[in-house]
Design a protein around this motif. Structure first.
Motif, mmCIF file in Angstrom:
data_model
loop_
_atom_site.group_PDB
_atom_site.id
_atom_site.type_symbol
_atom_site.label_atom_id
_atom_site.label_comp_id
_atom_site.label_asym_id
_atom_site.label_seq_id
_atom_site.Cartn_x
_atom_site.Cartn_y
_atom_site.Cartn_z
ATOM 1 N N HIS A 129 45.221 15.140 100.296
ATOM 2 C CA HIS A 129 46.290 16.000 100.806
ATOM 3 C C HIS A 129 45.693 17.244 101.453
ATOM 4 C CE1 HIS A 129 48.307 13.713 97.538
ATOM 5 N NE2 HIS A 129 49.290 13.677 98.418
ATOM 6 N N VAL A 130 46.286 17.649 102.575
ATOM 7 C CA VAL A 130 45.888 18.908 103.215
ATOM 8 C C VAL A 130 47.075 19.863 103.337
ATOM 9 C CG1 VAL A 130 43.897 17.994 104.438
ATOM 10 C CG2 VAL A 130 46.155 17.844 105.506
ATOM 11 N N PHE A 131 48.253 19.398 102.965
ATOM 12 C CA PHE A 131 49.441 20.251 102.897
ATOM 13 C C PHE A 131 50.455 19.583 101.973
ATOM 14 C CE2 PHE A 131 49.678 17.593 106.728
ATOM 15 C CZ PHE A 131 50.857 16.897 106.522
ATOM 16 N N VAL A 132 51.464 20.321 101.589
ATOM 17 C CA VAL A 132 52.519 19.814 100.700
ATOM 18 C C VAL A 132 53.628 19.214 101.553
ATOM 19 C CG1 VAL A 132 54.194 20.407 98.920
ATOM 20 C CG2 VAL A 132 51.976 21.582 98.976
ATOM 21 N N GLU A 133 54.088 18.033 101.189
ATOM 22 C CA GLU A 133 55.210 17.421 101.900
ATOM 23 C C GLU A 133 56.164 16.771 100.902
ATOM 24 O OE1 GLU A 133 53.937 14.366 104.582
ATOM 25 O OE2 GLU A 133 52.438 13.585 103.212
ATOM 26 N N LYS A 134 57.326 16.390 101.390
ATOM 27 C CA LYS A 134 58.384 15.909 100.496
ATOM 28 C C LYS A 134 57.983 14.643 99.751
ATOM 29 C CE LYS A 134 61.052 13.284 103.984
ATOM 30 N NZ LYS A 134 60.060 13.367 105.082
ATOM 31 N N GLU A 135 57.176 13.767 100.384
ATOM 32 C CA GLU A 135 56.737 12.553 99.720
ATOM 33 C C GLU A 135 55.891 12.870 98.486
ATOM 34 O OE1 GLU A 135 57.506 11.423 103.992
ATOM 35 O OE2 GLU A 135 56.599 13.116 102.936
ATOM 36 N N THR A 136 55.041 13.877 98.615
ATOM 37 C CA THR A 136 54.199 14.286 97.491
ATOM 38 C C THR A 136 55.048 14.789 96.330
ATOM 39 O OG1 THR A 136 52.594 15.034 99.151
ATOM 40 C CG2 THR A 136 52.172 15.643 96.861
ATOM 41 N N LEU A 137 55.984 15.649 96.644
ATOM 42 C CA LEU A 137 56.824 16.241 95.606
ATOM 43 C C LEU A 137 57.690 15.194 94.912
ATOM 44 C CD1 LEU A 137 57.919 19.507 97.470
ATOM 45 C CD2 LEU A 137 55.989 19.171 95.895
ATOM 46 N N GLN A 138 58.241 14.259 95.688
ATOM 47 C CA GLN A 138 59.064 13.223 95.079
ATOM 48 C C GLN A 138 58.222 12.305 94.212
ATOM 49 O OE1 GLN A 138 62.468 13.102 95.167
ATOM 50 N NE2 GLN A 138 62.054 11.626 93.522
ATOM 51 N N GLY A 139 57.007 11.999 94.654
ATOM 52 C CA GLY A 139 56.117 11.183 93.836
ATOM 53 C C GLY A 139 55.802 11.837 92.504
ATOM 54 N N ILE A 140 55.607 13.150 92.522
ATOM 55 C CA ILE A 140 55.330 13.884 91.284
ATOM 56 C C ILE A 140 56.559 13.918 90.385
ATOM 57 C CG2 ILE A 140 54.714 16.153 90.342
ATOM 58 C CD1 ILE A 140 52.972 16.558 92.864
ATOM 59 N N ARG A 141 57.728 14.110 90.978
ATOM 60 C CA ARG A 141 58.966 14.085 90.174
ATOM 61 C C ARG A 141 59.144 12.716 89.517
ATOM 62 N NH1 ARG A 141 61.169 16.515 95.074
ATOM 63 N NH2 ARG A 141 61.199 18.793 94.829
ATOM 64 N N ASN A 142 58.853 11.660 90.240
ATOM 65 C CA ASN A 142 58.952 10.315 89.665
ATOM 66 C C ASN A 142 57.954 10.135 88.527
ATOM 67 O OD1 ASN A 142 60.891 9.718 91.588
ATOM 68 N ND2 ASN A 142 59.494 8.634 92.947
ATOM 69 N N ALA A 143 56.770 10.709 88.695
ATOM 70 C CA ALA A 143 55.762 10.620 87.637
ATOM 71 C C ALA A 143 56.219 11.360 86.386
ATOM 72 C CB ALA A 143 54.436 11.187 88.131
ATOM 73 N N LYS A 144 56.901 12.482 86.563
ATOM 74 C CA LYS A 144 57.432 13.228 85.416
ATOM 75 C C LYS A 144 58.429 12.386 84.637
ATOM 76 C CE LYS A 144 58.541 17.485 85.190
ATOM 77 N NZ LYS A 144 59.183 18.807 85.384
ATOM 78 N N VAL A 145 59.292 11.679 85.354
ATOM 79 C CA VAL A 145 60.266 10.803 84.692
ATOM 80 C C VAL A 145 59.543 9.703 83.921
ATOM 81 C CG1 VAL A 145 62.137 9.151 85.067
ATOM 82 C CG2 VAL A 145 62.086 11.287 86.374
ATOM 83 N N ALA A 146 58.527 9.112 84.547
ATOM 84 C CA ALA A 146 57.761 8.056 83.880
ATOM 85 C C ALA A 146 57.048 8.584 82.643
ATOM 86 C CB ALA A 146 56.750 7.458 84.865
#
Length: 254
Positions: A129-146
């Motif tokens: 990653h070289v910047f923050v984008e919505k795909e990154t944030l959603q992937g992390i939110r999904n990981a939190k749920v898991a």
């Protein structure tokens, strides 16, 4: 230095005669939830295929290394890891260094090649990653749920032990915090002079192709992209043979 180095693979302590200073050394930089053990036998396969030295290490707080000395990160935490890497290269007197970084490790590889160009011969990144984008944030939110609803925590605890909660929390809290949303290291890319191979799975759940495009277009050295179809965030596990072959081709052409 509060990290754990896999000296068996490099051969610097238990088997010093196995380290060949005439060969390149590939340093493996793990992801945000990774460690030495989670590379499994991939470094060994690389070493056998390419005839090179390989080294992997647990960053502080991960795997069997010491616990984190600070339990809150700032926006420069990956820069600090690039500094640690540079010190490690000097401490071990390594030459002809190639970096292989996955996710966070890929971003560290990019920063190290930018900040310490004379120490790095080439870089390979996966899902960097070289910047923050919505795909990154959603992937992390999904990981939190898991983490909260599946056995993900137990799986991670096999590798990080009592540090597991800190490893996961510091990753998610940092990237999801409002202060981190403008994190961006694109300005460092033009200073990267060495060749680079930028790998990403077509279905990477943590980043879009915009990450790859930015890296390839902005680095000064010769940079090639490798987009692997039907693969997610861990190409070296999901498409091992392709990554091995392309890594071999890249390193032999350096």
């Amino acid at each position: 230095m509060d990290i754990l180095i896999d000296t068996n693979r490099l051969g610097l302590s238990d088997n010093p005669e196995s380290f060949n200073p005439l060969l390149s050394t590939i340093i493996f930089l793990h992801d945000s939830l990774g460690c030495i053990e989670l590379w499994r036998d991939f470094p060994k396969k690389i070493s056998t295929l390419i005839n090179c030295n390989v080294l992997s290490y647990d960053r502080q707080g991960y795997g069997k290394s010491n616990s984190f000395s600070e339990l809150k990160r700032n926006k420069n935490y990956l820069h600090k890891e690039a500094d640690v890497l540079a010190k490690l290269i000097d401490q071990l007197s390594l030459k002809n260094v190639i970096l292989f970084g996955h996710s966070d490790g890929g971003s560290i590889a990019l920063l190290a090649a930018s900040l310490y160009p004379k120490k790095i011969k080439g870089i390979i990144t996966e899902g960097a990653h070289v910047f923050v984008e919505k795909e990154t944030l959603q992937g992390i939110r999904n990981a939190k749920v898991a983490y909260e609803t599946t056995n993900l925590k137990e799986k991670l605890a096999r590798y990080h032990g009592e540090k597991t909660e800190d490893v996961f929390r510091m990753w998610t809290e940092t990237w999801l915090s409002s202060s981190f949303q403008n994190w961006n290291i694109e300005s460092y890319l033009p200073a990267i002079q060495c060749p680079s191979l930028i790998i990403q799975g077509e279905n990477d759940e943590y980043g879009s192709m915009d990450q790859v495009s930015s890296i390839v277009q902005k680095t000064s050295g010769k940079s090639k992209s490798l987009i692997i179809p039907n693969v997610g965030h861990t190409p070296h596990k999901e498409s091992t043979d392709i990554v091995l072959k392309k890594t071999k081709d890249f390193t032999l052409n350096l």
